[in-house]
Design a protein around this motif. Sequence first.
Motif, PDB file in Angstrom:
ATOM      1  N   HIS A  17      98.329 -26.282 -65.099  1.00 46.06           N
ATOM      2  CA  HIS A  17      98.207 -27.488 -64.579  1.00 46.06           C
ATOM      3  C   HIS A  17      98.685 -27.412 -63.127  1.00 46.06           C
ATOM      4  N   VAL A  18      97.965 -27.763 -62.157  1.00 50.51           N
ATOM      5  CA  VAL A  18      98.213 -27.344 -60.721  1.00 50.51           C
ATOM      6  C   VAL A  18      98.982 -28.564 -60.267  1.00 50.51           C
ATOM      7  N   SER A  19     100.038 -28.471 -59.708  1.00 45.01           N
ATOM      8  CA  SER A  19     100.810 -29.671 -59.049  1.00 45.01           C
ATOM      9  C   SER A  19     101.390 -29.437 -57.783  1.00 45.01           C
ATOM     10  N   THR A  20     102.127 -30.147 -57.302  1.00 43.44           N
ATOM     11  CA  THR A  20     102.489 -30.298 -55.679  1.00 43.44           C
ATOM     12  C   THR A  20     104.144 -30.668 -55.646  1.00 43.44           C
ATOM     13  N   ASP A  21     104.534 -30.124 -54.506  1.00 47.63           N
ATOM     14  CA  ASP A  21     106.140 -30.189 -54.205  1.00 47.63           C
ATOM     15  C   ASP A  21     106.334 -31.888 -53.998  1.00 47.63           C
ATOM     16  N   ALA A  49     102.981 -26.525 -55.773  1.00 45.62           N
ATOM     17  CA  ALA A  49     103.005 -25.667 -54.413  1.00 45.62           C
ATOM     18  C   ALA A  49     103.104 -26.580 -53.451  1.00 45.62           C
ATOM     19  N   SER A  50     103.379 -26.036 -52.126  1.00 47.14           N
ATOM     20  CA  SER A  50     103.585 -26.576 -50.822  1.00 47.14           C
ATOM     21  C   SER A  50     102.349 -26.781 -50.461  1.00 47.14           C
ATOM     22  N   ASN A  51     102.419 -27.281 -48.850  1.00 47.54           N
ATOM     23  CA  ASN A  51     101.166 -27.884 -48.148  1.00 47.54           C
ATOM     24  C   ASN A  51     100.315 -26.405 -47.886  1.00 47.54           C
ATOM     25  N   THR A  55      88.657 -26.533 -62.901  1.00 48.82           N
ATOM     26  CA  THR A  55      88.424 -27.977 -62.815  1.00 48.82           C
ATOM     27  C   THR A  55      88.527 -28.193 -61.221  1.00 48.82           C
ATOM     28  N   GLY A  56      87.522 -28.928 -60.522  1.00 49.89           N
ATOM     29  CA  GLY A  56      87.842 -29.118 -59.122  1.00 49.89           C
ATOM     30  C   GLY A  56      87.432 -27.860 -58.427  1.00 49.89           C
ATOM     31  N   GLY A  57      86.659 -27.083 -58.723  1.00 46.97           N
ATOM     32  CA  GLY A  57      86.537 -25.736 -58.044  1.00 46.97           C
ATOM     33  C   GLY A  57      85.516 -25.887 -57.004  1.00 46.97           C
ATOM     34  N   LEU A  64      83.979 -27.414 -63.614  1.00 48.88           N
ATOM     35  CA  LEU A  64      83.751 -28.595 -63.885  1.00 48.88           C
ATOM     36  C   LEU A  64      84.373 -29.376 -62.432  1.00 48.88           C
ATOM     37  N   ASP A  65      83.370 -29.982 -61.981  1.00 42.64           N
ATOM     38  CA  ASP A  65      83.465 -30.932 -60.601  1.00 42.64           C
ATOM     39  C   ASP A  65      82.750 -31.918 -60.500  1.00 42.64           C
ATOM     40  N   ALA A  66      83.325 -33.044 -60.243  1.00 39.55           N
ATOM     41  CA  ALA A  66      82.315 -34.300 -60.090  1.00 39.55           C
ATOM     42  C   ALA A  66      81.673 -34.553 -58.913  1.00 39.55           C
ATOM     43  N   LEU A  67      82.295 -33.470 -57.762  1.00 41.99           N
ATOM     44  CA  LEU A  67      81.551 -33.674 -56.567  1.00 41.99           C
ATOM     45  C   LEU A  67      81.641 -35.137 -55.940  1.00 41.99           C
ATOM     46  N   THR A  68      83.122 -35.255 -55.845  1.00 40.37           N
ATOM     47  CA  THR A  68      83.551 -36.402 -54.823  1.00 40.37           C
ATOM     48  C   THR A  68      83.316 -35.852 -53.370  1.00 40.37           C
ATOM     49  N   TYR A  69      84.024 -36.979 -52.636  1.00 40.41           N
ATOM     50  CA  TYR A  69      83.487 -36.832 -51.073  1.00 40.41           C
ATOM     51  C   TYR A  69      84.241 -35.494 -51.044  1.00 40.41           C
ATOM     52  N   ALA A  70      85.482 -35.028 -51.498  1.00 42.81           N
ATOM     53  CA  ALA A  70      86.068 -33.779 -51.095  1.00 42.81           C
ATOM     54  C   ALA A  70      85.437 -32.502 -51.532  1.00 42.81           C
ATOM     55  N   GLY A  71      84.377 -32.599 -52.546  1.00 42.72           N
ATOM     56  CA  GLY A  71      83.908 -31.438 -53.273  1.00 42.72           C
ATOM     57  C   GLY A  71      82.659 -31.135 -52.439  1.00 42.72           C
ATOM     58  N   LYS A 124      78.508 -30.301 -63.095  1.00 35.19           N
ATOM     59  CA  LYS A 124      78.585 -31.482 -62.359  1.00 35.19           C
ATOM     60  C   LYS A 124      78.989 -32.418 -63.403  1.00 35.19           C
ATOM     61  N   GLY A 125      80.335 -32.887 -63.384  1.00 31.04           N
ATOM     62  CA  GLY A 125      81.028 -33.721 -64.354  1.00 31.04           C
ATOM     63  C   GLY A 125      82.691 -34.191 -64.303  1.00 31.04           C
ATOM     64  N   ASP A 126      82.690 -35.471 -64.726  1.00 31.96           N
ATOM     65  CA  ASP A 126      83.989 -36.200 -64.409  1.00 31.96           C
ATOM     66  C   ASP A 126      85.078 -35.693 -65.542  1.00 31.96           C
ATOM     67  N   ILE A 127      86.321 -35.048 -64.973  1.00 35.30           N
ATOM     68  CA  ILE A 127      87.458 -34.650 -66.014  1.00 35.30           C
ATOM     69  C   ILE A 127      87.764 -35.970 -66.844  1.00 35.30           C
ATOM     70  N   ALA A 128      87.735 -37.134 -66.471  1.00 36.11           N
ATOM     71  CA  ALA A 128      87.887 -38.381 -67.216  1.00 36.11           C
ATOM     72  C   ALA A 128      86.877 -38.588 -68.399  1.00 36.11           C
ATOM     73  N   GLY A 159      86.348 -28.039 -54.461  1.00 38.13           N
ATOM     74  CA  GLY A 159      87.471 -28.554 -53.491  1.00 38.13           C
ATOM     75  C   GLY A 159      88.109 -27.193 -52.752  1.00 38.13           C
ATOM     76  N   PHE A 160      88.941 -27.489 -51.728  1.00 39.59           N
ATOM     77  CA  PHE A 160      89.575 -26.608 -51.172  1.00 39.59           C
ATOM     78  C   PHE A 160      90.233 -25.286 -51.880  1.00 39.59           C
ATOM     79  N   ILE A 161      91.253 -25.669 -52.586  1.00 42.66           N
ATOM     80  CA  ILE A 161      91.975 -24.830 -53.281  1.00 42.66           C
ATOM     81  C   ILE A 161      91.395 -23.994 -54.433  1.00 42.66           C
TER      82      ILE A 161
HETATM   83  P1  NAD Z   1      90.640 -31.144 -52.683  1.00 42.86           P
HETATM   84  O1  NAD Z   1      90.737 -32.694 -52.485  1.00 42.86           O
HETATM   85  O2  NAD Z   1      89.895 -30.366 -51.662  1.00 42.86           O
HETATM   86  O3  NAD Z   1      89.589 -31.131 -53.964  1.00 42.86           O
HETATM   87  C1  NAD Z   1      89.418 -31.705 -54.939  1.00 42.86           C
HETATM   88  C2  NAD Z   1      88.333 -31.474 -55.925  1.00 42.86           C
HETATM   89  O4  NAD Z   1      88.459 -32.020 -57.236  1.00 42.86           O
HETATM   90  C3  NAD Z   1      87.006 -31.741 -55.262  1.00 42.86           C
HETATM   91  O5  NAD Z   1      86.063 -30.725 -55.246  1.00 42.86           O
HETATM   92  C4  NAD Z   1      86.371 -33.021 -56.168  1.00 42.86           C
HETATM   93  O6  NAD Z   1      84.889 -33.300 -56.342  1.00 42.86           O
HETATM   94  C5  NAD Z   1      86.991 -32.639 -57.463  1.00 42.86           C
HETATM   95  N1  NAD Z   1      87.399 -33.751 -58.294  1.00 42.86           N
HETATM   96  C6  NAD Z   1      87.883 -35.016 -57.823  1.00 42.86           C
HETATM   97  N2  NAD Z   1      87.991 -35.846 -58.903  1.00 42.86           N
HETATM   98  C7  NAD Z   1      87.619 -35.322 -60.029  1.00 42.86           C
HETATM   99  C8  NAD Z   1      87.177 -35.760 -61.336  1.00 42.86           C
HETATM  100  N3  NAD Z   1      87.274 -37.044 -61.739  1.00 42.86           N
HETATM  101  N4  NAD Z   1      86.460 -34.951 -61.981  1.00 42.86           N
HETATM  102  C9  NAD Z   1      86.078 -33.510 -61.797  1.00 42.86           C
HETATM  103  N5  NAD Z   1      86.249 -33.303 -60.382  1.00 42.86           N
HETATM  104  C10 NAD Z   1      86.854 -34.083 -59.531  1.00 42.86           C
HETATM  105  O7  NAD Z   1      91.992 -30.750 -53.314  1.00 42.86           O
HETATM  106  P2  NAD Z   1      92.762 -29.495 -52.966  1.00 42.86           P
HETATM  107  O8  NAD Z   1      93.560 -29.750 -51.712  1.00 42.86           O
HETATM  108  O9  NAD Z   1      91.934 -28.320 -53.128  1.00 42.86           O
HETATM  109  O10 NAD Z   1      94.022 -29.461 -54.149  1.00 42.86           O
HETATM  110  C11 NAD Z   1      93.521 -29.101 -55.506  1.00 42.86           C
HETATM  111  C12 NAD Z   1      94.803 -29.329 -56.435  1.00 42.86           C
HETATM  112  O11 NAD Z   1      95.957 -28.857 -56.051  1.00 42.86           O
HETATM  113  C13 NAD Z   1      95.182 -30.769 -56.887  1.00 42.86           C
HETATM  114  O12 NAD Z   1      95.385 -30.890 -57.997  1.00 42.86           O
HETATM  115  C14 NAD Z   1      96.251 -31.011 -55.764  1.00 42.86           C
HETATM  116  O13 NAD Z   1      97.107 -32.001 -56.208  1.00 42.86           O
HETATM  117  C15 NAD Z   1      97.015 -29.431 -55.895  1.00 42.86           C
HETATM  118  N6  NAD Z   1      97.766 -29.188 -54.582  1.00 42.86           N
HETATM  119  C16 NAD Z   1      97.268 -29.295 -53.375  1.00 42.86           C
HETATM  120  C17 NAD Z   1      97.806 -29.032 -52.312  1.00 42.86           C
HETATM  121  C18 NAD Z   1      97.289 -29.055 -50.734  1.00 42.86           C
HETATM  122  O14 NAD Z   1      97.952 -28.688 -49.817  1.00 42.86           O
HETATM  123  N7  NAD Z   1      96.119 -29.171 -50.603  1.00 42.86           N
HETATM  124  C19 NAD Z   1      99.317 -28.367 -52.221  1.00 42.86           C
HETATM  125  C20 NAD Z   1      99.729 -28.573 -53.477  1.00 42.86           C
HETATM  126  C21 NAD Z   1      99.256 -28.799 -54.704  1.00 42.86           C
END
Ligand code: NAD
Length: 338
Positions: free
Chosen positions: A120-124, A174-176, A6-8, A32-39, A57-61, A10-12
């Motif tokens: 489940h990808v989370s954050t520090d 994960a960290s920054n 999910t969210g593929g 599965l990615d909804a293509l928000t501003y960040a996608g 293209k789809g929303d995880i909710a 986006g950046f990570i």
């Molecule tokens: P990002 O903001 O670059 O990308 C998020 C992606 O999720 C986008 O492609 C967006 O379109 C998609 N998205 C958002 N809402 C959605 C929805 N409702 N349904 C489907 N898709 C949706 O995020 P990132 O920086 O790549 O972070 C990815 C994950 O890693 C997140 O869970 C974040 O909490 C975690 N994380 C990020 C960092 C960091 O430094 N960036 C560090 C630790 C953990």
Amino acid sequence: MKILVTGGLGFIGSNFIRHLLSRRKQASVVNLDALTYAGNPANLADLQDDPRYRWVKGDIADPKAVEAAMAGAEAVVHFAAETHVDRSILDASRFLRTNIVGSQVLFDAALRHEIGRFIHVSTDEVYGSVPKGFSKEGDRLEPNSPYAASKAASDLLARSYFVTHKLPVIVTRASNNFGPYQYPEKALPLMITNWMDGEPFPLYGDGLQVRDWLYVVDHARAIDLLIDKGQPGEIYNIGGTFHCNNRRIIEETRRLMGVSEGLVKPVADRPGHDRRYALDCRKLKALGFKHEYAFRQALAATVDWYRAHQSWWRPLKKRGGYKSYYSRQYGGRLAAKP
Ligand code: NAD
Ligand code: DAU
């Protein structure tokens, strides 16, 4: 192995999919990615003709979208989230919907589909500010921003699905991250791209906030390892290789880019700004994880990437203006003199 990511876009997530498909020739990915501003589909343009990759293209909710996308998957790697702290300060509603409700919809679907491994990808940031020492996986959660609180809520939900339903879920913190394809509202890409245009970087507060910088490909490598070696129900910290304050990051990047000291503009601090994050990563390292990228080498590669990919980031910045999201909203207030 068929994996739902999910969210593929986006950046990570995009860096992870690229890494996974290059390493596992038998794997296939539904993204599965909804293509928000960040996608951004351009983040994976190189895979568009690869039969092992498909974007849905789809929303995880949305339970229907999730149900269809998860069909046939053996594992789930869940990145999709609202991720920018400043945006969560201005409006938390999307953060709660995507990060909490979206995760719950995915956990329920994973039970129905008998998913064998759920990352489940989370954050520090869920540990809150750590004045000294290093956060261990069992430490209490003290999130300080609405973003961090929404991630902490989803981590606890993940735990409850393991305990109550035996969902084989692994939580990573994960960290920054930094590297290619990071949306230019986050500190490092904002700094690099502003400086390429001779514009200042808006520095929040005194700039002495400490972060632990992790190259995104090393993050992808750690998650890949945890798919095979992580234990269900466990949490793993994933830290970086360079632990320093924001002034130091500015200095490292400034020297690399040959930029003058004047291109830093102190602005008002982020409310609730966490002073320090620091992770104890011995649990991950005990599984055999080693970083592959040294910080300076990775930072130089990142600067080169932004220099070579202006057609990727210029349209994004044009949409959002050159200043950071936060300072735009607050009129770029200058910091009070100390
Ligand atoms: P990002 O903001 O670059 O990308 C998020 C992606 O999720 C986008 O492609 C967006 O379109 C998609 N998205 C958002 N809402 C959605 C929805 N409702 N349904 C489907 N898709 C949706 O995020 P990132 O920086 O790549 O972070 C990815 C994950 O890693 C997140 O869970 C974040 O909490 C975690 N994380 C990020 C960092 C960091 O430094 N960036 C560090 C630790 C953990
Ligand atoms: O620690 C992991 C987290 O890292 C992730 O969970 C988040 O999704 C990700 O956005 C990131 O959060 P931060 O708030 O630490 O990252 P950001 O890039 O927004 O800011 C890094 C540091 O730089 C932080 O101390 C705030 C500061 N900063 C940021 C911006 C955007 C500035 O001084 N000026 C800025 O314009």
